[in-house]
Design an enzyme around this catalytic site. Structure first.
Site, PDB file in Angstrom:
ATOM      1  N   ASP A 146      36.671  43.055  25.054  1.00  0.00           N
ATOM      2  CA  ASP A 146      36.548  41.995  24.054  1.00  0.00           C
ATOM      3  C   ASP A 146      36.533  42.587  22.643  1.00  0.00           C
ATOM      4  O   ASP A 146      35.595  42.392  21.876  1.00  0.00           O
ATOM      5  CB  ASP A 146      35.290  41.172  24.328  1.00  0.00           C
ATOM      6  N   TYR A 176      42.210  38.545  20.070  1.00  0.00           N
ATOM      7  CA  TYR A 176      41.648  37.258  19.677  1.00  0.00           C
ATOM      8  C   TYR A 176      42.583  36.528  18.710  1.00  0.00           C
ATOM      9  O   TYR A 176      42.149  35.859  17.783  1.00  0.00           O
ATOM     10  CB  TYR A 176      40.251  37.419  19.067  1.00  0.00           C
ATOM     11  N   HIS A 292      38.112  40.912  34.119  1.00  0.00           N
ATOM     12  CA  HIS A 292      37.616  40.382  32.840  1.00  0.00           C
ATOM     13  C   HIS A 292      36.315  39.608  33.031  1.00  0.00           C
ATOM     14  O   HIS A 292      35.287  39.968  32.462  1.00  0.00           O
ATOM     15  CB  HIS A 292      38.659  39.499  32.150  1.00  0.00           C
ATOM     16  N   HIS A 302      28.850  32.283  30.206  1.00  0.00           N
ATOM     17  CA  HIS A 302      29.869  32.443  31.248  1.00  0.00           C
ATOM     18  C   HIS A 302      29.278  32.602  32.645  1.00  0.00           C
ATOM     19  O   HIS A 302      29.851  33.281  33.503  1.00  0.00           O
ATOM     20  CB  HIS A 302      30.782  33.634  30.931  1.00  0.00           C
TER      21      HIS A 302
END
Length: 426
Positions: A146, A176, A292, A302
């Protein structure tokens, strides 16, 4: 004065939640946008990055704004290029955006643990260099997830530069860009100083999907065009999952796709079964995997998003005696014990979440309470990891927190390979 007071309040809040240690988490930093150099023109190579292809070759990828030959000149002395290779050029369109020319060239065979100098499109204005990984142990693998492109990303990259790593593993969420394609270009320029000097091996995250109904129905369009990985070398039919070896086959790395089909009837599942069947643990003492969405996660962010994939594939990794599974997605760091089916198991993988590279969305600071017994260390801070495989039996994992732009080793353990414990995990 009000701004200063708000900053102190944020730091106080960050210090009270989500961590197993007393630490004041840093606030978010600005999003970076890296422009093309002032002295560059349409023929100037930019966004240069390299990736491994087999045991002795390297893929060189770069972009130019105008048409120019897809050639790489390279050699072992600066300014002297004894070899040359040619490849292909592609491009893509996304809504109203048209990419530059994406060049893809494979060079080699190359000697291990050696420095090569190269130039792209025979352009004399920019010379690059890279170091090939060693052909045997020891080897150091950097791990970041990330990543994004913020001030914290830049801090992470600066720390990586000093780490002396041989290859980098990235478990998804690169730029991103999130549909705004120029941010892919900015990201390529941001990471070029590192990604052009050491191989970067990546897999996809949710931010790479970029699918828009009707307008852009194809997922991973930019990711697949810009970050071509050696999937065909491992008999995969998709850039979204593949495997590769380093250190002369002593380490086998599985790059799995959290956002493509993974059930028992899927192409990825069948490929994984076949790939694991080829691994000889007497010759390959270390087996790593990247996904991921984490299969184990005690952060409130999440929760459960990796559960379907875990239920589908965990048995395969457990029976193969995978040593470590790295994940991203959750913007924090967490290390679990060796685990199988939600319980501590000495023959299961160590699970590590490292989605804290520096993304623009900030840190995931809220954790489940109480901390599960299988979760050994967790902290919501930006940073990166280093996995140093010393020999066939031992490796050291360390997590380096970004602390006011200084890297601090906040978590460190020694691991023994499961392949070296046949009596316990045969």
């Amino acid at each position: 004065m009000a701004t200063h007071g708000l900053l102190l309040l944020l730091l106080l809040i960050f210090s009270l939640v989500g961590s197993s240690v007393s630490y004041q988490r840093p606030p978010a930093r600005e999003i970076l946008s890296v422009p093309l150099s002032d002295d560059a023109d349409g023929l100037t190579p930019q966004q240069v990055h390299i990736s491994l292809v087999g045991s002795d070759k390297m893929r060189v990828t770069w972009i130019t704004e105008e048409d120019t030959p897809s050639t790489v000149d390279y050699g072992t002395s600066s300014g002297s290029y004894s070899h040359s290779a040619s490849g292909s050029t592609s491009s893509y369109s996304y809504v109203l955006y048209d990419s530059g020319r994406i060049h893809d060239v494979i060079i080699g065979p190359l000697n291990p643990n050696s420095i090569y100098y190269y130039r792209c499109s025979s352009n004399p204005t920019r010379e690059f260099s890279f170091k090939t990984p060693p052909a045997q142990l020891p080897i150091k693998l950097a791990v970041i997830g990330d990543l994004g492109q913020t001030g914290w990303t830049n801090s992470t990259l600066q720390h990586l530069t000093k780490s002396g790593y041989d290859a980098l593993l990235l478990p998804g969420d690169l730029s991103y860009a999130d549909f705004y394609q120029p941010l892919w270009d900015s990201f390529g320029r941001l990471v070029e100083p590192l990604a052009s000097t050491r191989p970067w091996m990546v897999t996809q995250g949710n931010h790479e999907i970029e699918k828009i109904p009707i307008l852009e129905p194809t997922s991973f369009k930019a990711y697949n065009a810009r970050w071509r990985m050696p999937y065909d070398m491992s008999s995969s039919d998709s850039n979204l999952y593949y495997s590769f070896d380093v250190a002369g086959g002593a380490v086998h790395v599985l790059m799995l796709g959290s956002y493509t089909d993974f059930d028992s009837g899927s192409a990825q599942y069948k490929w994984l079964v076949g790939d694991l069947a080829k691994v000889n643990r007497k010759k390959t003492p270390w087996l790593l995997a990247l996904v991921h969405a984490p299969w184990y996660n005690s952060n409130e962010d999440h929760q459960g998003e990796g559960e379907d994939m875990r239920k589908s594939m965990e048995d395969l990794l457990y029976k193969a005696r995978v040593d470590v599974v790295f994940a991203g997605h959750v913007h924090a760091y967490e290390r679990f014990d060796r685990v199988y089916n939600n319980k501590k198991d000495g023959c299961g993988p160590v699970y590590i979440t490292i989605g804290d590279g520096g993304n623009r969305e900030g840190l995931a600071t809220e954790y489940l309470d109480p901390q599960p017994a299988i979760s050994l260390f967790r902290e919501a801070s930006f940073g990166h990891g280093q996995f140093s495989v010393v020999n066939a039996t031992h490796a050291q994992w360390s997590w380096h927190r970004n602390d006011d732009d200084e890297q601090v080793v906040a978590d460190q353990i020694w691991l023994t390979s499961l392949a070296s414990q046949p009596a316990a995990c045969g």
